[in-house]
Design a protein around this motif. Structure first.
Motif, PDB file in Angstrom:
ATOM      1  N   GLN A  13     113.745  96.364  49.128  1.00  0.00           N
ATOM      2  CA  GLN A  13     112.599  96.575  50.073  1.00  0.00           C
ATOM      3  C   GLN A  13     111.295  96.650  49.522  1.00  0.00           C
ATOM      4  N   ASN A  14     111.129  97.169  48.339  1.00  0.00           N
ATOM      5  CA  ASN A  14     109.920  97.125  47.598  1.00  0.00           C
ATOM      6  C   ASN A  14     109.424  95.825  47.130  1.00  0.00           C
ATOM      7  N   GLN A  17     117.490 100.390  57.409  1.00  0.00           N
ATOM      8  CA  GLN A  17     117.309  99.092  56.890  1.00  0.00           C
ATOM      9  C   GLN A  17     118.130  99.051  55.409  1.00  0.00           C
ATOM     10  N   ALA A  18     117.886 100.085  54.565  1.00  0.00           N
ATOM     11  CA  ALA A  18     118.447  99.993  53.378  1.00  0.00           C
ATOM     12  C   ALA A  18     119.921 100.152  53.546  1.00  0.00           C
ATOM     13  N   LEU A  63     113.314 102.583  57.741  1.00  0.00           N
ATOM     14  CA  LEU A  63     113.289 102.172  56.490  1.00  0.00           C
ATOM     15  C   LEU A  63     114.619 102.592  55.907  1.00  0.00           C
ATOM     16  N   ASP A  71     116.617  93.875  60.158  1.00  0.00           N
ATOM     17  CA  ASP A  71     115.275  94.008  60.601  1.00  0.00           C
ATOM     18  C   ASP A  71     115.080  95.235  61.537  1.00  0.00           C
ATOM     19  N   HIS A 107     116.609  99.998  48.305  1.00  0.00           N
ATOM     20  CA  HIS A 107     114.940 100.412  48.198  1.00  0.00           C
ATOM     21  C   HIS A 107     114.249  99.572  47.485  1.00  0.00           C
ATOM     22  N   ILE A 161     107.978  95.710  51.712  1.00  0.00           N
ATOM     23  CA  ILE A 161     108.127  96.670  52.853  1.00  0.00           C
ATOM     24  C   ILE A 161     107.886  97.920  52.645  1.00  0.00           C
TER      25      ILE A 161
END
Length: 278
Positions: free
Chosen positions: A166-167, A197-198, A194, A271, A163, A171
């Motif tokens: 992603q940050n 994806q993680a 989300l 993705d 995460h 994202i």
């Protein structure tokens, strides 16, 4: 997982043995309030204590041997994520990786995203770029949720670090903006993508540390993904699975996306927002 000889991470903030009572973050500006509300909606974290304000006291609690072992394990796993994502960012993304701080706590603590307790489980707070973990969660994961093994616990750490990835890639911000313009059902669907994806990014990490894996480790991670699937958790609670309420994905989806990251080792293969088939 063979972690002997692996150094512990320096990016650990140890709050174990300190229990915060009360709380408050002083005055919160409009933009900050919106961010906190979004994060609470995003993660399910109770932000009420933070919004209410008030004083804060700290109570000392003993740190058990099990807590010490969990902390040492977590620190070493975190160190592997730092090495992996530093390389992946450079080689695949042409960017520098800035690792998160992982906060270890016992029972309860406070974060810019609100109050945290063992009941909330591990979470990542984009407001301070820190991951939060109650060291007793590993026992809960194994004993109550049926996700046993050290690599199941390592998967949990890797997922929260994902995460942060992603940050750092922007994202989380984009998904948050899209969620606030969506219906509840649509927002849940975005959150599922989300989280999957993680899971996939956790698989990328696992592929990079496969030299540290022991027989059965990969199966432990896949089993953990299965045990925390929305459909499985709802069945365990005596409910009929309701897909429109899912926020993390089904057991099958979580296992499959972790496996995709592991098999490919590529961020581009994760993705989840560009596919119609989760």
């Amino acid at each position: 997982m063979r972690l002997r000889g692996i150094r512990g991470s320096r990016n650990v903030e140890d709050r174990r043995g300190r229990r915060s009572v009360g709380g408050g973050a002083g005055r919160i500006g409009g933009v900050g309030l919106i961010l906190l509300l979004a994060v609470g909606y995003f993660t399910g974290i109770d932000i009420t204590p933070l919004l209410q304000g008030g004083g804060q006291t700290t109570q000392q609690q003993p740190v058990t041997q099990a807590d010490e072992q969990a902390a040492e394990f977590t620190s070493r796993v975190l160190a592997t994520t730092e090495q992996v994502w530093d390389q992946v960012f450079e080689q695949q993304l042409g960017r520098d990786y800035v690792p998160p701080v992982l906060v270890l706590y016992s029972s309860v603590t406070q974060s810019p995203c609100g109050g945290a307790s063992g009941a909330t489980g591990p979470f990542y707070c984009p407001a301070d770029r820190k991951a939060y973990l109650d060291t007793s969660f590993f026992a809960t994961l194994s004993q109550r949720m049926g996700a046993r093994g050290d690599f199941a616990a390592a998967y949990v750490v890797a997922h929260e670090v994902a995460h942060h990835v992603q940050n750092q890639l922007g994202i989380l911000t984009k998904v948050d903006q899209a969620r606030r313009q969506s219906s509840q059902v649509q927002a849940n669907q975005l959150t599922v993508r989300l989280e999957l994806q993680a899971d996939c990014l956790s698989g990328v990490w696992a592929q990079s540390v496969q030299g540290l894996l022991e027989p059965g480790d990969l199966e432990e991670a896949l089993n953990a993904a299965r045990m925390i699937g929305d459909d499985h958790l709802q069945r365990q609670a005596g409910q009929v699975p309701r897909p429109h309420t899912f926020t993390h994905g089904t057991s099958e989806q979580r296992m499959r996306w972790f496996a995709q990251g592991y098999q490919s080792g590529q961020v581009a293969a994760c993705d989840t927002f560009a596919t119609n088939q989760l």
